[in-house]
Design a protein around this motif. Sequence first.
Motif, short mmCIF file in Angstrom:
data_model
loop_
_atom_site.label_atom_id
_atom_site.label_comp_id
_atom_site.label_asym_id
_atom_site.label_seq_id
_atom_site.Cartn_x
_atom_site.Cartn_y
_atom_site.Cartn_z
N ALA A 7 0.82 -1.21 0.00
CA ALA A 7 0.00 0.00 0.00
C ALA A 7 0.86 1.26 0.00
CB ALA A 7 -0.99 -0.02 1.15
N ASP A 8 0.65 2.16 0.98
CA ASP A 8 1.34 3.45 1.00
C ASP A 8 2.55 3.44 1.93
OD1 ASP A 8 -0.09 3.29 3.37
OD2 ASP A 8 -0.51 5.45 3.42
N ARG A 9 3.13 2.29 2.17
CA ARG A 9 4.28 2.20 3.08
C ARG A 9 5.59 2.34 2.32
NH1 ARG A 9 0.26 -0.52 5.37
NH2 ARG A 9 -0.11 -0.16 7.58
N PRO A 45 3.23 0.26 -3.70
CA PRO A 45 2.55 0.64 -4.94
C PRO A 45 1.53 1.76 -4.80
CG PRO A 45 1.59 -1.36 -4.06
CD PRO A 45 2.77 -1.03 -3.19
N GLY A 46 1.16 2.13 -3.57
CA GLY A 46 0.10 3.14 -3.41
C GLY A 46 -1.24 2.49 -3.59
N GLY A 47 -2.15 3.18 -4.27
CA GLY A 47 -3.48 2.62 -4.50
C GLY A 47 -4.51 3.22 -3.57
N VAL A 48 -5.59 2.50 -3.31
CA VAL A 48 -6.65 2.99 -2.44
C VAL A 48 -6.34 2.55 -1.01
CG1 VAL A 48 -9.11 2.92 -1.93
CG2 VAL A 48 -8.33 2.90 -4.31
N GLU A 53 -7.53 7.54 -2.72
CA GLU A 53 -6.48 7.21 -3.68
C GLU A 53 -5.16 7.81 -3.20
OE1 GLU A 53 -4.77 5.50 -6.99
OE2 GLU A 53 -6.85 5.29 -6.37
N VAL A 54 -4.12 6.97 -3.08
CA VAL A 54 -2.81 7.44 -2.65
C VAL A 54 -1.82 7.26 -3.81
CG1 VAL A 54 -0.90 7.09 -1.06
CG2 VAL A 54 -3.24 6.88 -0.24
#
Length: 94
Positions: A7-9, A45-48, A53-54
């Motif tokens: 995710a956003d890590r 990867p970011g994403g939701v 949305e990140v």
Amino acid sequence: MKLKPLADRVVLKMVEAEETTKGGIILTGAAKEKPEVAEVIEVGPGGVVDGKEVVMTVKAGDKVITSKYSGTQVKIDGVEYTIVRQGDILAIVE
């Protein structure tokens, strides 16, 4: 072993604190502050995340400033890393 954040890590490796001051005074281990500048090693990867949305704005190799006590410390193959959310990164050092 390699860390792949989700995710956003972001996986960070802290940059060592200076051992001498600008005036040439050598600092002991106890006198050094915890480093706040880190190098980005790997980016998720970011994403939701939490319904929003990140988009990842940091990339591997960036030098960043984080909050003093943010993230989770892990040790892999004798190297210490910190895993933080992108939102815990305060600035990119250019």
